[in-house]
Write an enzyme that holds these catalytic residues in place. Structure first.
Site, short mmCIF file in Angstrom:
data_model
loop_
_atom_site.label_atom_id
_atom_site.label_comp_id
_atom_site.label_asym_id
_atom_site.label_seq_id
_atom_site.Cartn_x
_atom_site.Cartn_y
_atom_site.Cartn_z
N ASP A 1 0.18 -5.14 4.42
CA ASP A 1 -1.22 -4.79 4.19
C ASP A 1 -2.05 -5.96 3.63
OD1 ASP A 1 -2.98 -2.79 4.79
OD2 ASP A 1 -2.80 -1.76 2.86
N ASP B 1 0.84 -1.20 0.00
CA ASP B 1 0.00 0.00 0.00
C ASP B 1 0.88 1.26 0.00
OD1 ASP B 1 -1.97 1.87 0.25
OD2 ASP B 1 -2.51 1.37 2.32
N GLU C 1 -8.03 2.41 0.44
CA GLU C 1 -8.21 1.42 -0.62
C GLU C 1 -8.69 0.08 -0.11
OE1 GLU C 1 -5.46 1.81 0.95
OE2 GLU C 1 -4.94 -0.28 1.34
N ARG D 1 -10.94 -0.79 2.01
CA ARG D 1 -12.40 -0.93 2.05
C ARG D 1 -12.98 -1.11 0.65
NH1 ARG D 1 -12.79 4.75 5.09
NH2 ARG D 1 -10.80 3.93 5.85
N LYS E 1 1.46 7.96 0.66
CA LYS E 1 1.94 7.91 2.04
C LYS E 1 3.27 8.65 2.14
CE LYS E 1 -0.33 3.62 3.46
NZ LYS E 1 -1.24 4.26 4.44
N1 BES Z 1 -3.16 0.03 5.12
C1 BES Z 1 -3.58 1.24 5.72
C2 BES Z 1 -3.81 1.12 7.23
C3 BES Z 1 -2.63 0.74 8.09
C4 BES Z 1 -2.00 1.70 8.86
C5 BES Z 1 -2.20 -0.57 8.19
C6 BES Z 1 -0.95 1.34 9.68
C7 BES Z 1 -1.15 -0.92 9.00
C8 BES Z 1 -0.52 0.03 9.76
C9 BES Z 1 -4.87 1.72 5.08
O1 BES Z 1 -5.06 1.38 3.75
C10 BES Z 1 -4.88 3.21 5.14
O2 BES Z 1 -4.04 3.80 4.51
N2 BES Z 1 -5.83 3.79 5.86
C11 BES Z 1 -5.96 5.20 5.96
C12 BES Z 1 -7.41 5.55 5.77
C13 BES Z 1 -7.68 7.01 5.63
C14 BES Z 1 -7.08 7.55 4.34
C15 BES Z 1 -9.18 7.25 5.62
C16 BES Z 1 -5.49 5.62 7.35
O3 BES Z 1 -5.73 4.90 8.31
O4 BES Z 1 -4.83 6.65 7.43
ZN ZN Z 2 -4.09 -0.30 3.11
MN MN Z 3 -4.14 2.79 2.43
#
Ligand code: BES
Ligand code: ZN
Ligand code: MN
Length: 454
Positions: A252, A234, A313, A315, A241
């Site tokens: 992920d 991801d 992504e 979801r 990111k």
């Molecule tokens: N894969 C990430 C979540 C994650 C964060 C997994 C830390 C493992 C460790 C997920 O896809 C993500 O990026 N979520 C975002 C959602 C937001 C953009 C609404 C998040 O949590 O910041």
């Molecule tokens: Zn993710």
């Molecule tokens: Mn993500």
């Protein structure tokens, strides 16, 4: 790795014997007598004693049963780097499965990419006079499946893309009662999986929809689907990111690895239930075709989704995976996903976050998790979180856009794809499935498998 042998017929190479400190065990009593020891002499949870020729093995390692079985002192044992002989009869009979599970998981190392592997225990000899073969086997099966999950999570993207994960899933088809089907990009297009396919658009590798079916009870119509988030890496996509937020994102796909571990146990132990595993596997990255914020995707169930963040992504992939599982007849749903940073903020690395639309269903899983000692904490979903997902231009948007209650808003998004109030649980393992120092943890494999044990 495991070798069974008779009591005290220790071969020359077995220098170290492992036993519990339980003074009620006849074998421990005998050893105490020979060495003139009492339980009070062994204060540490992990206590090593040299036998000085009084017994055929050089060294005895007394372990505190409880802490050892929790994995707290296994590391010390595995640091000995030499073959061991485990005296199984000194441990409580009902803990034999756990004993072999912890011996199996504690011996896992992620050494595939080390040019020099560190020294380690090659062989674990064990001895028992009791008839506990089934429990030994059960423990090893659990341990091996957990190790497979860890290995998948630890393997980086350049060695494990969606195709490779699908290849791995295919190997489970060798197990009795298991059938594996993999759908490629064209087939996902034919199923109108616009949400899942949207995430894949920036990738050079095609997506794979992986469906593993285990039929353990042909007389029953009930199928429980275990749906794992399978984002192979991801980057965040165009909602990119940061350089510090991106490392570790090979994890992920931990949800996918977890449900594959669980179904491996369920099938190998021949649990009498029907279980589907569904994984929508792809990476999430930028590229010429990648989706951008404001794009609108149409999920397989017809719902239109406005993209607020391409980093939300997971979801999107899960929405179509949930649809697929229900189309295939799942009557209950459990998804496992490294879904939000917000759950890490709320619960850290200790607790997995849980959400449900059916309290009785989750209560059952919570009580199982008490036995498996995998910590889960329930978090809420309510109308307010659903309202955060209202969109000006589409049916819903993929993120509330605020930083408030991110784990609950993500769960509310998923709930929109659960049809007819089917019992559903969402497990957010973003904080618990992976640690940059210890790698994949294999968390929830055990709890998920146990749900199906007769
Ligand atoms: N894969 C990430 C979540 C994650 C964060 C997994 C830390 C493992 C460790 C997920 O896809 C993500 O990026 N979520 C975002 C959602 C937001 C953009 C609404 C998040 O949590 O910041
Ligand atoms: Zn993710
Ligand atoms: Mn993500």
């Amino acid at each position: 790795m495991f070798h069974k042998q008779e009591v005290f017929s220790v071969d020359q190479e077995t220098k170290t014997c492992v036993l519990s400190k339980n003074p009620d065990a006849p074998l421990v009593k005998k050893v105490f007598e020979v060495l003139q020891l009492t339980e009070a002499d062994l204060k540490d949870d992990f206590h090593s004693v040299y036998t000085l020729g009084k017994l055929p093995m050089k060294r005895l390692v007394f372990v505190d049963e409880k802490n050892f079985l929790k994995g707290k002192t296994t590391e010390q044992l595995f640091k000995l780097k030499e073959d061991i002989l485990v005296l199984v009869d000194t441990f409580s009979k009902e803990k034999v499965s756990q004993l072999f599970e912890v011996l199996t998981t504690a011996s896992y190392r992620f050494s595939k990419f080390k040019s020099k592997d560190e020294e380690h225990i090659e062989n674990i000899h064990y001895t028992t006079t009791e008839k506990v073969d089934d429990r030994i086997h059960e423990g090893i099966v659990y341990g091996e499946a957990i190790n497979h999950t860890k290995q998948l999570v630890n393997t980086p993207y350049n060695y494990l893309n969606a195709f490779k994960l699908a290849d791995y899933a295919q190997t489970l088809g060798d197990l009795e009662g298991v059938e594996v089907k993999v759908y490629g990009k064209a087939e996902c297009e034919a199923m109108n999986m616009g949400a899942f396919l949207g995430v894949n658009k920036g990738s050079k590798d095609e997506p794979q929809l992986i469906h593993v079916r285990y039929q353990g009870n042909k007389n029953e119509e009930d199928i429980t689907a275990l749906i794992g988030k399978g984002v192979m890496f991801d980057t965040g996509g165009y909602s990119l990111k940061t350089p510090t937020g991106m490392p570790s994102m090979k994890c992920d796909m931990a949800g996918a690895a977890t449900v594959l571990g669980a179904i491996e146990i369920i099938a190998r132990q021949k649990y009498p239930k029907n279980v589907d595993v569904v994984i929508a596997a792809t990476d999430n990255r930028i590229g010429d075709d990648a989706i951008v914020p404001d794009d609108i995707l149409t999920a397989a169930n017809g719902t239109t989704i406005e993209i607020v963040s391409t980093d939300a992504e997971g979801r999107l992939t899960l929405a179509d995976a949930l649809w697929f599982a229900q189309k295939e007849g799942a009557s209950k749903l459990i998804d496992v996903a490294t879904l939000t940073g917000a759950v890490v903020g709320a619960l850290g690395k200790e607790y997995t976050g849980a959400f449900t639309n059916n309290q009785a269903f989750l209560d059952n899983v919570l009580s199982i998790s008490q036995n498996t000692e995998e910590k889960i904490w329930q978090l809420p979903i309510c109308e307010g979180y659903h309202n955060d997902l209202k969109s000006f231009s589409a049916d819903i948007k993929n993120s509330g856009g605020s930083r408030l209650a991110g784990a609950s808003v993500a769960a509310a998004f998923l709930e929109k794809f659960v049809e007819n109030d089917r019992p559903w649980i969402h497990l957010d393992v973003a904080g618990t499935a992976f640690d940059s120092k210890i790698g994949g943890t294999g968390i929830m494999v055990k709890t998920l498998a146990r749900i199906f044990k007769a």
